[in-house]
Design a protein around this motif. Structure first.
Motif, short mmCIF file in Angstrom:
data_model
loop_
_atom_site.label_atom_id
_atom_site.label_comp_id
_atom_site.label_asym_id
_atom_site.label_seq_id
_atom_site.Cartn_x
_atom_site.Cartn_y
_atom_site.Cartn_z
N GLY A 267 0.93 -1.34 -0.25
CA GLY A 267 -0.13 0.10 0.12
C GLY A 267 0.89 1.31 0.20
N GLU A 268 0.33 2.34 -0.30
CA GLU A 268 0.82 3.81 -0.36
C GLU A 268 1.99 4.12 -1.44
N MET A 269 2.52 2.94 -1.87
CA MET A 269 3.77 3.09 -2.84
C MET A 269 3.20 2.98 -4.23
N ILE A 270 1.85 2.62 -4.40
CA ILE A 270 1.34 2.19 -5.79
C ILE A 270 0.08 3.55 -6.18
N LYS A 271 0.11 3.46 -7.64
CA LYS A 271 -0.82 4.50 -7.82
C LYS A 271 -2.06 3.60 -8.36
N THR A 272 -1.70 2.60 -9.07
CA THR A 272 -2.77 1.50 -9.52
C THR A 272 -2.26 -0.02 -9.48
N ASN A 281 3.46 4.97 -7.15
CA ASN A 281 3.04 6.39 -6.69
C ASN A 281 4.28 7.30 -7.03
N GLN A 282 3.97 8.63 -6.92
CA GLN A 282 5.11 9.63 -7.01
C GLN A 282 5.86 9.78 -5.82
N LEU A 283 7.05 10.44 -5.83
CA LEU A 283 7.78 10.84 -4.48
C LEU A 283 6.96 11.66 -3.73
N PRO A 284 7.30 11.30 -2.38
CA PRO A 284 8.14 10.29 -1.59
C PRO A 284 7.61 9.22 -1.43
N PHE A 285 6.17 8.76 -1.94
CA PHE A 285 5.53 7.81 -1.29
C PHE A 285 6.18 6.33 -2.21
N LYS A 286 6.48 6.66 -3.32
CA LYS A 286 7.12 5.38 -4.18
C LYS A 286 7.92 4.57 -3.12
N PHE A 287 8.77 5.33 -2.16
CA PHE A 287 9.62 4.53 -1.30
C PHE A 287 8.87 4.15 0.10
N GLU A 288 7.65 4.31 0.15
CA GLU A 288 7.26 4.17 1.55
C GLU A 288 5.92 3.29 1.43
N ALA A 289 6.25 1.88 1.50
CA ALA A 289 5.24 0.98 1.41
C ALA A 289 4.80 0.80 2.85
N GLY A 290 3.24 0.56 2.86
CA GLY A 290 2.71 0.16 4.28
C GLY A 290 2.45 1.47 5.16
N THR A 291 1.98 1.40 6.26
CA THR A 291 1.57 2.15 7.24
C THR A 291 2.87 2.56 7.99
N PRO A 292 3.16 4.04 7.91
CA PRO A 292 4.45 4.28 8.44
C PRO A 292 4.48 4.50 9.82
N ASN A 293 5.54 5.09 10.70
CA ASN A 293 5.54 5.05 12.20
C ASN A 293 5.00 6.33 12.43
N ILE A 294 3.81 6.76 12.27
CA ILE A 294 3.28 7.88 12.37
C ILE A 294 3.47 8.79 13.49
N ALA A 295 3.48 8.18 14.59
CA ALA A 295 3.69 8.83 15.81
C ALA A 295 5.15 9.02 15.99
N GLY A 296 6.08 8.21 15.49
CA GLY A 296 7.42 8.25 15.55
C GLY A 296 7.95 9.76 14.82
N ILE A 297 7.13 9.83 13.68
CA ILE A 297 7.54 10.69 12.58
C ILE A 297 7.09 12.33 13.44
N ILE A 298 5.90 12.23 13.92
CA ILE A 298 5.43 13.43 14.49
C ILE A 298 6.26 13.59 15.86
N GLY A 299 6.78 12.59 16.45
CA GLY A 299 7.73 13.07 17.52
C GLY A 299 9.06 13.63 16.82
N MET A 300 9.63 13.16 15.92
CA MET A 300 10.82 13.67 15.43
C MET A 300 10.33 15.10 15.03
N GLY A 301 9.40 15.35 14.44
CA GLY A 301 9.10 16.82 13.78
C GLY A 301 9.15 17.61 15.28
N ALA A 302 8.66 17.21 16.50
CA ALA A 302 8.44 17.95 17.57
C ALA A 302 10.20 18.22 18.25
#
Ligand code: PLP
Length: 420
Positions: A267-272, A281-302
């Motif tokens: 999932g995520e990395m495909i268009k069809t 999919n286009q960048l950056p999602f082409k390299f991001e298959a599956g559900t990401p570490n959402i909480a971790g990324i939000i933590g990194m932003g903080a």
């Protein structure tokens, strides 16, 4: 002008906007006793401690916004997506990338290098050469060795000088039209050596090679500007930058990432998708298959927002003064050998105690509440090159104080007297 900070009822005056005691207040973990001594955490090269703001951001996401990203049209998903994608913007600015399409989420440095080795290998053939250096972490050795096995590429190693930094003359001799990739660390995790990566990148580009920089140790200690460096790819881990474990960044120049095939499918990395064929999919999602570490990324932003409040140069100068003081004090102890002695280091400092095993020294320091790292530091080939069975490594961060550096030296002296 003086800045006033209150710490446990005491008023501290400082003539700089940087006050280490003020910074420490954001890291509750530091305020604890270990073996009846106040904790002194000098293992920051392994992982940094986490500011309250980062932990709060993760809690807020789970308690208020938790939903999957990019998929839903409902409110929570929109909020989660906005927070998540906002961090891409934060990281883009932090490393001065051109746009957010160049920021790919990974689990960390190790995954970033494996991703690159995997997708770049599709353009390699037997006999093509990859150059790494004698200072690499295993994460930047083993993925390339796997390509030696599977594809027959040739792995070449930039050797060390007698001063234990990289021998650039030998590097120039290794470069040729056969060189396809140069992958080197920005800062050595074992010795703290800062590599002249701008020069390394420029020379690699002259023979048409692409350059990957392992920034695991650098992002927390230096101002990283990927445009100025002109690296093709730059990878790092969040957890060495006051962020959670399990998140990291792969930066790549947009036109290079666009030319590469995807890595994992899902999932995520495909268009069809049809049973006959899928499109990506286009960048950056082409390299991001599956559900990401959402909480971790939000933590990194903080966490990045937290350090951007300070003047980065103040933080760098503070860490440098701790390193300089500690190296000088270590060199006054006859039983100690400092590695990369006198060289310009960042973050970490490694030493050996004559006749003693590094782990014993680390355990005796821990008995006095001081956390350091001992061993091979995931750099076995470097340890073999240095002809040692490991080192004791102290590594500083923005919240370490001069009192802590002094207490570390006093504790070490006590250990050396005891072992005599
Ligand atoms: C220079 C360097 N490269 C790569 C890594 C691997 O990082 P991670 O385990 O976060 O993937 C480390 C970790 O210590 C490192 O210091």
């Amino acid at each position: 002008m003086f800045f006033v900070t209150e710490l446990k009822g005491e008023i501290i005056l400082s003539n700089s906007s940087f006050c280490v005691y003020q910074i420490r207040q954001h890291f509750p973990i530091l305020d604890q006793m270990i073996n009846e001594h106040p904790l002194i955490y000098l293992d920051n090269a392994a992982t940094t401690q986490k500011p309250q703001a980062m932990v709060d951001a993760i809690a807020a996401y789970y308690l208020r916004d938790n939903a999957n990203v990019h998929r839903g049209s409902h409110h929570l998903s929109l909020r989660a997506t906005a927070a998540f994608e906002g961090v891409r913007e934060t990281v883009k600015t932090f490393i001065n990338a051109k746009n957010t399409k160049e920021i790919i989420w990974t689990k960390g440095t190790t995954e970033g290098i494996n991703l690159l080795a995997n997708v770049l290998s599709k353009g390699l053939k037997a006999g093509d050469e990859v150059i790494i250096s004698a200072l690499e972490h295993h994460a930047n050795i083993v993925p390339w060795q796997m390509l030696v096995e599977s594809l027959g590429i040739v792995l070449k190693i930039i050797p060390l000088t007698l001063q234990q930094d990289l021998d650039l003359k030998s590097y120039q001799k290794l470069l040729s039209a056969k060189t396809k990739i140069v992958s080197v660390t920005h800062i050595s995790n074992a010795l703290g050596v800062i590599n002249p990566i701008k020069e390394i990148i420029k020379l690699a580009h002259q023979v048409g090679a692409q350059v990957i920089i392992d920034g695991a140790q650098a992002v927390g200690h230096l101002i990283v500007d990927v445009k100025d460096l002109d690296c093709d790819y730059y990878v790092f881990s969040g957890h060495k930058l006051f962020s959670p474990t399990g998140v990291g960044v792969l930066y790549g120049k947009q036109h290079l990432l666009e030319a590469l095939p995807p890595w994992q499918g899902g999932g995520e990395m495909i268009k069809t998708v049809s049973f006959e064929k899928s499109t990506f999919n286009q960048l950056p999602f082409k390299f991001e298959a599956g559900t990401p570490n959402i909480a971790g990324i939000i933590g990194m932003g903080a966490a990045i927002d937290f350090i951007r409040v300070f003047n980065r140069q103040d933080l760098i100068d503070h860490e440098q003064s701790l390193l300089t003081f500690t190296e000088k004090a270590l060199l006054e102890l006859p039983a100690i050998t400092v590695f990369y002695e006198g060289g310009v280091k960042s973050g970490a400092l490694s030493f050996a105690v004559k006749g003693e095993h590094p782990s014993d020294i680390a355990m005796l320091l821990d008995a006095q509440g001081i956390a350091v790292r001992s061993g091979m530091h995931c750099a076995m080939p470097l340890m073999a090159e240095l002809n040692c069975k490991g080192t004791v490594r102290v590594s500083f961060s923005i919240y370490n104080t001069h009192e802590e550096a002094e207490r570390f030296i006093e504790a070490l002296k006590k250990i050396l007297e005891m072992l005599e």
